[in-house]
Enzyme design. Structure first.
Site, PDB file in Angstrom:
ATOM      1  CG  ASN A   1      -1.763  -1.177   1.332  1.00 24.44           C
ATOM      2  OD1 ASN A   1      -2.091  -1.763   0.451  1.00 24.44           O
ATOM      3  ND2 ASN A   1      -2.521  -1.402   2.375  1.00 24.44           N
ATOM      4  CB  VAL A   2       1.116   4.154  -2.095  1.00 26.62           C
ATOM      5  CG1 VAL A   2       1.929   3.070  -3.171  1.00 26.62           C
ATOM      6  CG2 VAL A   2      -0.304   4.242  -2.777  1.00 26.62           C
TER       7      VAL A   2
ATOM      8  CG  HIS B   1       3.911  -1.893  -4.812  1.00 29.24           C
ATOM      9  ND1 HIS B   1       2.850  -2.719  -4.962  1.00 29.24           N
ATOM     10  CD2 HIS B   1       4.783  -2.764  -5.165  1.00 29.24           C
ATOM     11  CE1 HIS B   1       2.893  -3.853  -5.419  1.00 29.24           C
ATOM     12  NE2 HIS B   1       4.274  -3.830  -5.540  1.00 29.24           N
TER      13      HIS B   1
ATOM     14  CB  CYS C   1      17.893  14.577 -10.410  1.00 26.90           C
ATOM     15  SG  CYS C   1      16.926  15.555  -9.367  1.00 26.90           S
TER      16      CYS C   1
ATOM     17  CB  SER D   1      -5.930 -10.441  -5.154  1.00 26.56           C
ATOM     18  OG  SER D   1      -5.163  -9.331  -6.000  1.00 26.56           O
TER      19      SER D   1
ATOM     20  CG  LEU E   1     -14.345  -9.815   2.402  1.00 28.04           C
ATOM     21  CD1 LEU E   1     -14.476  -9.361   3.876  1.00 28.04           C
ATOM     22  CD2 LEU E   1     -14.472  -8.499   1.546  1.00 28.04           C
ATOM     23  CD  GLU E   2     -13.284 -12.894  -2.629  1.00 27.13           C
ATOM     24  OE1 GLU E   2     -12.372 -13.258  -3.559  1.00 27.13           O
ATOM     25  OE2 GLU E   2     -14.314 -12.032  -3.045  1.00 27.13           O
TER      26      GLU E   2
ATOM     27  CB  ALA F   1      -8.772  -6.526   7.497  1.00 28.51           C
TER      28      ALA F   1
HETATM   29  P1  OAD Z   1      -6.138  -6.196  -5.019  1.00 29.83           P
HETATM   30  O1  OAD Z   1      -7.196  -5.155  -5.168  1.00 29.83           O
HETATM   31  O2  OAD Z   1      -5.525  -7.171  -5.945  1.00 29.83           O
HETATM   32  O3  OAD Z   1      -6.655  -7.178  -3.733  1.00 29.83           O
HETATM   33  C1  OAD Z   1      -7.193  -6.704  -2.503  1.00 29.83           C
HETATM   34  C2  OAD Z   1      -7.581  -7.981  -1.761  1.00 29.83           C
HETATM   35  O4  OAD Z   1      -8.164  -7.682  -0.706  1.00 29.83           O
HETATM   36  C3  OAD Z   1      -8.527  -8.971  -2.308  1.00 29.83           C
HETATM   37  O5  OAD Z   1      -7.963 -10.381  -2.016  1.00 29.83           O
HETATM   38  C4  OAD Z   1      -9.579  -9.126  -1.297  1.00 29.83           C
HETATM   39  O6  OAD Z   1     -10.403 -10.076  -1.254  1.00 29.83           O
HETATM   40  C5  OAD Z   1      -9.038  -8.473  -0.120  1.00 29.83           C
HETATM   41  N1  OAD Z   1     -10.180  -7.657   0.566  1.00 29.83           N
HETATM   42  C6  OAD Z   1     -10.980  -6.579   0.239  1.00 29.83           C
HETATM   43  N2  OAD Z   1     -11.481  -5.978   1.324  1.00 29.83           N
HETATM   44  C7  OAD Z   1     -11.216  -6.651   2.356  1.00 29.83           C
HETATM   45  C8  OAD Z   1     -11.325  -6.470   3.844  1.00 29.83           C
HETATM   46  N3  OAD Z   1     -12.309  -5.726   4.140  1.00 29.83           N
HETATM   47  N4  OAD Z   1     -10.596  -7.224   4.605  1.00 29.83           N
HETATM   48  C9  OAD Z   1      -9.773  -8.319   4.055  1.00 29.83           C
HETATM   49  N5  OAD Z   1      -9.408  -8.583   2.914  1.00 29.83           N
HETATM   50  C10 OAD Z   1      -9.981  -7.585   2.018  1.00 29.83           C
HETATM   51  O7  OAD Z   1      -4.992  -5.461  -4.078  1.00 29.83           O
HETATM   52  P2  OAD Z   1      -3.421  -5.691  -3.627  1.00 29.83           P
HETATM   53  O8  OAD Z   1      -3.452  -7.153  -3.671  1.00 29.83           O
HETATM   54  O9  OAD Z   1      -2.854  -4.921  -2.774  1.00 29.83           O
HETATM   55  O10 OAD Z   1       0.347  -1.873  -7.215  1.00 29.83           O
HETATM   56  O11 OAD Z   1      -2.763  -5.334  -5.211  1.00 29.83           O
HETATM   57  C11 OAD Z   1      -1.580  -5.400  -5.270  1.00 29.83           C
HETATM   58  C12 OAD Z   1      -1.051  -4.335  -6.172  1.00 29.83           C
HETATM   59  O12 OAD Z   1      -1.886  -4.103  -7.428  1.00 29.83           O
HETATM   60  C13 OAD Z   1      -0.857  -2.861  -5.561  1.00 29.83           C
HETATM   61  O13 OAD Z   1       0.062  -2.479  -4.792  1.00 29.83           O
HETATM   62  C14 OAD Z   1      -1.011  -1.961  -6.748  1.00 29.83           C
HETATM   63  C15 OAD Z   1      -1.929  -2.782  -7.931  1.00 29.83           C
HETATM   64  O14 OAD Z   1      -1.812  -2.590  -9.120  1.00 29.83           O
HETATM   65  C16 OAD Z   1       0.722  -0.727  -7.865  1.00 29.83           C
HETATM   66  O15 OAD Z   1      -0.230   0.120  -8.113  1.00 29.83           O
HETATM   67  C17 OAD Z   1       2.035  -0.800  -8.286  1.00 29.83           C
HETATM   68 ZN    ZN Z   2      15.255  16.896 -10.334  1.00 28.17          ZN
END
Ligand code: OAD
Ligand code: ZN
Length: 234
Positions: free
Chosen positions: A89-90, A106, A117, A174, A199-200, A216
């Protein structure tokens, strides 16, 4: 004494009101990542990319850490072994909750960097393509986000920490984006216990020894309570 590495994803911040990417209605359902999250997209249309991250920055500063972020900070403060959060997460919600040992692989939405630069500074709430770099004066300021095709931060430290941990936990991710998606298999291969909190059911369920299914904000405090009771320290 157990050393714990926790990989977090967008799901841990979902209940703080920050969108996930791949869920129904997630950011990548509404927006095209190819137009927003790559160096090429930025070169082609910096204003569009800034607009997307300005919107996300505004949401981030208006949000607050939830019970899951707070529970992980409590774990770090009270657990006898080492606790490291590796986050995709950012947002800054882990830090605002009080976690100290956090690696943002990330990047950081609240930070700006110069595409020319590499100087970094605290981002203005609203960035634009007209901004000047405080280092070299060029107009090539970008968010300090790791885009598709770029190398995630802290990889060596993350790999070292995983190989030295006893428990690897994935919360709210995910498992679609590498290299983070491969950490659980690497941990498993080293004989490290693995836990999914989501969640899943995880898509790669065979990679996890333990699975907790639910939001969560409910599951993470429950798991942290179990960890701290087990050590006789709550
Ligand atoms: P995703 O959107 O791919 O996955 C989110 C996950 O969170 C899913 O598995 C959901 O089931 C779960 N979820 C949703 N709500 C929830 C809750 N309330 N409690 C628990 N789980 C829950 O997000 P990331 O896996 O973080 O990168 O995605 C990875 C990267 O893809 C991100 O960092 C971003 C994106 O492209 C960049 O932007 C470089
Ligand atoms: Zn610069």
């Amino acid at each position: 004494m157990t050393n714990i590495v926790i990989l977090t994803g967008a799901g841990i911040s979902a209940e703080s009101g920050l969108g996930t990417f791949r869920d129904k209605g997630g950011l990548w359902a509404k927006f095209n990542p190819a137009e927003l999250a790559s160096p090429r997209a930025f070169a082609e249309n910096p204003a569009r990319v800034h607009e997307f991250y300005n919107m996300r920055r505004e949401n981030c500063v208006a949000s607050s850490p939830n019970a899951a972020h707070l529970a992980l900070a409590r774990l770090e403060q009270n657990h006898l072994g080492r606790v490291l959060i590796v986050t995709q997460n950012v947002d800054d919600l882990h830090m605002r909750a009080g976690s100290v040992n956090v690696l943002q692989m990330h990047g950081d939405l609240l930070q700006a960097k110069c595409a020319k630069c590499d100087v970094k500074w605290r981002a203005a709430l609203v960035m634009s393509k007209e901004d000047y770099c405080p280092g070299c004066g060029s107009q090539s300021c970008r968010p300090d986000i790791v885009w598709f095709g770029e190398s995630p931060y802290h990889m060596a430290a993350i790999r070292t920490a995983i190989s030295a941990c006893d428990l690897f936990v994935v919360i709210g991710s995910s498992g679609s984006v590498y290299p983070a998606a491969g950490f659980v298999t690497a941990a498993r291969g080293l004989g490290i216990a693995t836990l999914s909190i989501n969640l899943e059911e995880p898509s790669r369920s065979a990679a996890f020894d333990h699975v907790m299914v639910g939001p969560a904000t409910q599951m993470v405090p429950r798991w942290v309570d179990q960890m701290l009771i087990r050590k006789g320290k709550k």
